[in-house]
Structures are given as structure tokens and as C-alpha cells.
Design a protein around this motif. Structure first.
Motif, short mmCIF file in Angstrom:
data_model
loop_
_atom_site.label_atom_id
_atom_site.label_comp_id
_atom_site.label_asym_id
_atom_site.label_seq_id
_atom_site.Cartn_x
_atom_site.Cartn_y
_atom_site.Cartn_z
N THR A 42 0.87 -1.01 -0.08
CA THR A 42 0.00 0.11 0.06
C THR A 42 0.85 1.08 -0.07
O THR A 42 2.01 1.43 0.57
CB THR A 42 -0.82 0.01 1.37
N ASN A 44 1.07 4.96 1.47
CA ASN A 44 0.62 5.79 2.32
C ASN A 44 0.95 7.21 2.01
O ASN A 44 2.14 7.31 2.05
CB ASN A 44 1.05 5.27 3.57
N ARG A 172 -3.55 -0.01 -3.34
CA ARG A 172 -4.28 1.34 -3.20
C ARG A 172 -3.41 2.36 -2.75
O ARG A 172 -2.53 2.09 -1.96
CB ARG A 172 -5.46 1.22 -2.62
N SER A 174 -3.51 5.04 -0.10
CA SER A 174 -4.09 5.27 1.22
C SER A 174 -3.98 6.57 1.83
O SER A 174 -2.55 7.00 1.99
CB SER A 174 -3.79 4.37 2.29
N SER A 175 -4.82 7.53 1.90
CA SER A 175 -4.80 8.70 2.68
C SER A 175 -5.89 8.87 3.44
O SER A 175 -6.69 9.38 3.01
CB SER A 175 -4.54 9.94 1.39
N PRO A 176 -5.46 8.69 4.71
CA PRO A 176 -6.79 8.55 5.69
C PRO A 176 -7.58 9.49 5.76
O PRO A 176 -8.73 9.75 5.86
CB PRO A 176 -6.27 8.34 6.95
N ASP A 179 -9.49 9.87 2.56
CA ASP A 179 -10.37 8.80 2.49
C ASP A 179 -11.90 8.92 3.41
O ASP A 179 -12.64 8.43 3.19
CB ASP A 179 -9.70 7.55 2.88
#
Length: 417
Positions: A42, A44, A172, A174-176, A179
Motif C-alpha cells: 500500500t 501511504n 491502493r 491510502s490517505s486517511p 479517504d
């Protein structure tokens, strides 16, 4: 005999958020007799004040078994990154921030799930980690196609056995913070992202209107509903725990223009209002606490919204907003319209803004809008890094502007329509 480096590549179509792994020949594990094993990984990401960057890579190694952390160092894996435009470029066109380079691994750790995390070098203004590119001729940011290649340089120890991973499959992005915003499309076709607070009950709504670079580029059918959140922290700032505490929970909506707001503010105003009505209808929004905030093109549009809907908003925050036409024509917001604004307004800009000159725009608007507040900065500097003078939205995203000891988020939170 030393185990040779094994390089495996896979592709992430970053704009679509979907992975497409390459079919690769397997490499045997080093010295353990087990069948070869591939893992996914992933990317990040974190949205810095200057835009989103990939800050680390998580290798999904937990299923291999317990990994000895002492067997993993910053030199165990290498990372190469390639970022290209998602749409074709015309001959001679320029795009800033494409890259094809090695990403230095600054640290490595095994997280509590048993996955290996590779921390990457990143910083404000650093080339080679960003997820967006700026196409000069279009004046638009686009989400870059990212291809990351992982190379294993030495085995890792799993149950005291050396293991070399046979292949790496990119997953994917992932960018919290990004997201946390859901995807929506209004009946008009205008797209928007929505953050919903955890707190229950009637909550305020913050409307974030992006700058010109985050609109769509429809001649290329590029309309991503992504760049509004990834280009800067304008919308994200209001979704942070600090902002949510100040507002006691707030919805945050970020519409994306089908071009750019200044192109046709009269046409876009009702489309933005349609999105606001949709969010209000579907959620428990306190309609007396709807706030509009925008930067540059969006700063113009936040002013425009308060002239078209004078009773809708509890507060307006135009940041480096455009009032005077760039082409020297009639004012985009007339003096009569500015004088008639009744919405509590706090304007923000930096005096070294060479994109939207402060005096004929922000300063002029402040002089005419009754009771308005203004924050004029000398430069845009945050955490020791100096940004272009146009980027004064960084200060609002960090709740920095203050008047008489009251900061801008607290001021907004106390306003009622």
C-alpha cells in the motif's frame, strides 16, 4: 552465496484508485524450501500544506509469519517511483511534478500487524513524492499515475529462516484524511466530497470552494473529484480533530467545479446551493450554521455566494479572493454588491501575493463590506518553509488568523445566520 536483488513492479492507476498487478515469474525463497510467496503493498500518503505526498509504503508481510524486526533495515528494500500524467499532453506542453526516481528509505519497522513499513524521505517542496501534477496550459492539477517498484536487497528472517519475497503487487493509495470524505454527485452532475462528523445531532456545515487549479478539465474528460482534497489542506483542516472540537462536530463539503468558478459565477452559484440543499436534506445539518470558505477562485465564489444568497450563510471566509477582473474588464464583484453584503466576513491574504494582488481585491473588499475583518500577512511561512505568496489558505487551514485574540475557526463557530 549472497541472494541477488529481486525487483518486481506493479501498477496503480492512482486517479481511479485501483491496482493492476503485473504477472511475474516467481523467485524461490532463500534457503527455506517453501514455495515462493508474493505480497501486496500500500502507498501511504499525507496531504502537506503544499500538496499530497507518498510518505511510506506498507508491505503486506503479516501472512508470512512473525518477522524478526532486527532482520529488517533501511537497506533491506529499495523503492523506485514513477509518476506520469493521466491524460495525454500536447506537444511542448509542460507538466510540473512528473518524476522517475529512487525514493530514499529513511527508516523501516515492523508494525503491530506484522507488516513491514518503509518510511520514505519527503518534505515540503520536494520533487519525487507528490501525487499531483500541474499542467501549465490547462492551469489544472491532475492526479498522477503512480508506478512503484520494490526491490528486496537482502532476506528477512521469518521464524529464524531467511525469506526473499518473490513478487510485489502494488495496491491502493491510502490517505486517511482524504479517504474520510465520501464521494457524491449532485443531480446537476457536479461532483463533491463530504466529511461527516462522529457527533450526533444538528451540526454546522462548512462549504469549501477550491482554487482554479482543482477544477475539471472537461475537454479531456478529466473530472476526478480528488484534487479538491489532495492539492492543499483547505477542506481537510476543518475535518481535523482540532476543528471538530471547536465546531463541536461539523460537516465539510467540497464541491468540484466543472471548470473554474470565475468562468461563470452566476451559473455555478445555484449548483453549489443545490449541493448544500442536498447535504442538508440527507444529514442533520443546523441551517443557521452554514459557513462558506474559499481560496483564490473559490475566494471569489465565496463572496459571490453571499451576494446571491444573503441570508444563507452564518459566515464567509474569502481567502486571496478575486474581485477585480484579470482582463481589466468590469469587476467580478461590483462595489455595490460588496457594500450590500450582510454575511459576517473575514478576509485573508498575503501582501506578497503576485497572483491575486491584495490591494484591488482583498483590501478593496474589506473597505466596502460592512463590519468585515481582515488578516494581512507579509509572507506565507509555515513550519519554517516559505510558500508562494498566493498560498495564504495555509493559514486558514491551520486556524492561524486572529483578531483581538480570537482565531478564525472560533469566530466562525460562534456565528449564526
Amino acid at each position: 552465496m549472497a541472494t541477488p536483488p529481486i525487483s518486481r513492479r506493479s501498477i496503480l492507476a492512482a486517479g481511479a484508485g485501483a491496482a493492476a498487478g503485473l504477472s511475474l515469474p516467481a523467485a524461490a525463497h532463500a534457503g527455506n524450501g517453501h514455495p515462493p510467496t508474493g505480497v501486496g503493498f500500500t502507498l501511504n500518503a499525507e496531504v502537506l500544506d503544499g500538496g499530497e505526498q507518498v510518505t511510506s509504503v506498507t508491505l503486506d508481510t503479516s501472512r508470512l509469519g512473525p518477522i524478526d524486526p532486527a532482520s529488517v533495515t533501511a537497506g533491506t528494500f529499495s523503492v523506485h517511483a514513477k509518476a506520469t500524467s493521466p491524460i495525454p499532453l500536447a506537444p511542448g506542453d509542460l507538466i510540473f511534478s512528473e518524476y522517475d526516481l529512487d525514493r530514499p528509505v529513511t527508516a523501516v519497522r515492523v508494525d503491530r500487524r506484522g507488516d513491514i513499513v518503509l518510511d520514505l524521505a519527503y518534505a515540503e517542496g520536494q520533487v519525487g513524492g507528490g501525487t499531483l501534477g500541474y499542467i501549465v496550459s490547462k492551469g489544472r492539477n491532475v492526479q498522477l499515475m503512480l508506478v512503484y517498484t520494490i526491490t528486496q536487497n537482502a532476506p528477512v528472517s521469518v521464524r529464524r529462516r531467511p525469506v526473499t519475497i518473490s513478487s510485489f503487487r502494488q495496491g491502493r493509495l491510502s490517505s486517511p484524511e482524504v479517504d474520510a470524505f465520501s464521494y457524491h454527485t449532485a443531480r446537476s452532475g457536479m461532483k463533491y466530497r463530504l466529511f461527516s462528523p462522529r457527533a450526533r445531532g444538528r451540526r454546522p456545515l462548512v462549504v469549501w470552494l477550491h482554487g482554479g487549479g482543482e477544477g475539471a478539465s472537461l475537454p479531456d474528460n478529466y473530472y476526478d473529484n480528488e484534487t479538491t482534497l489532495r492539492a492543499n489542506r483547505g477542506a481537510l483542516g476543518f475535518a481535523t480533530p482540532e476543528a471538530q472540537r471547536i465546531f463541536n462536530g461539523a460537516y465539510v463539503v467540497a464541491p468540484q467545479s466543472t471548470s473554474f468558478w470565475i468562468e461563470d459565477g452566476d451559473r455555478f452559484a445555484p449548483l453549489i446551493n443545490e449541493i448544500i440543499r442536498e447535504v442538508v436534506r440527507r444529514n442533520d445539518v443546523d441551517t443557521s450554521r452554514i459557513h462558506v470558505v474559499g481560496c483564490s477562485n473559490g475566494g471569489y465564489m465565496s463572496l459571490k455566494m453571499t451576494t446571491v444568497y444573503p441570508d444563507l450563510f452564518a459566515a464567509s471566509v474569502p481567502i486571496c479572493g478575486v474581485v477585480q477582473s484579470f482582463q481589466g474588464g468590469p469587476r467580478l464583484i461590483t462595489d455595490e454588491q460588496l457594500t450590500a453584503i450582510s454575511t459576517p466576513t473575514w478576509l485573508v491574504t498575503s501582501l506578497d501575493d503576485t497572483t491575486v494582488p491584495p490591494v484591488p481585491n482583498t483590501v478593496h473588499a474589506h473597505e466596502l463590506i460592512p463590519g468585515s475583518l481582515v488578516s494581512l500577512y507579509e509572507h506565507v511561512i509555515w513550519n519554517g518553509h516559505q510558500f508562494p505568496g498566493h498560498w495564504s489558505w495555509i493559514y486558514v487551514a491551520r486556524n492561524d488568523p486572529s483578531v483581538n485574540g480570537q482565531h478564525i475557526w472560533q469566530w466562525m463557530a460562534r456565528r449564526r445566520a
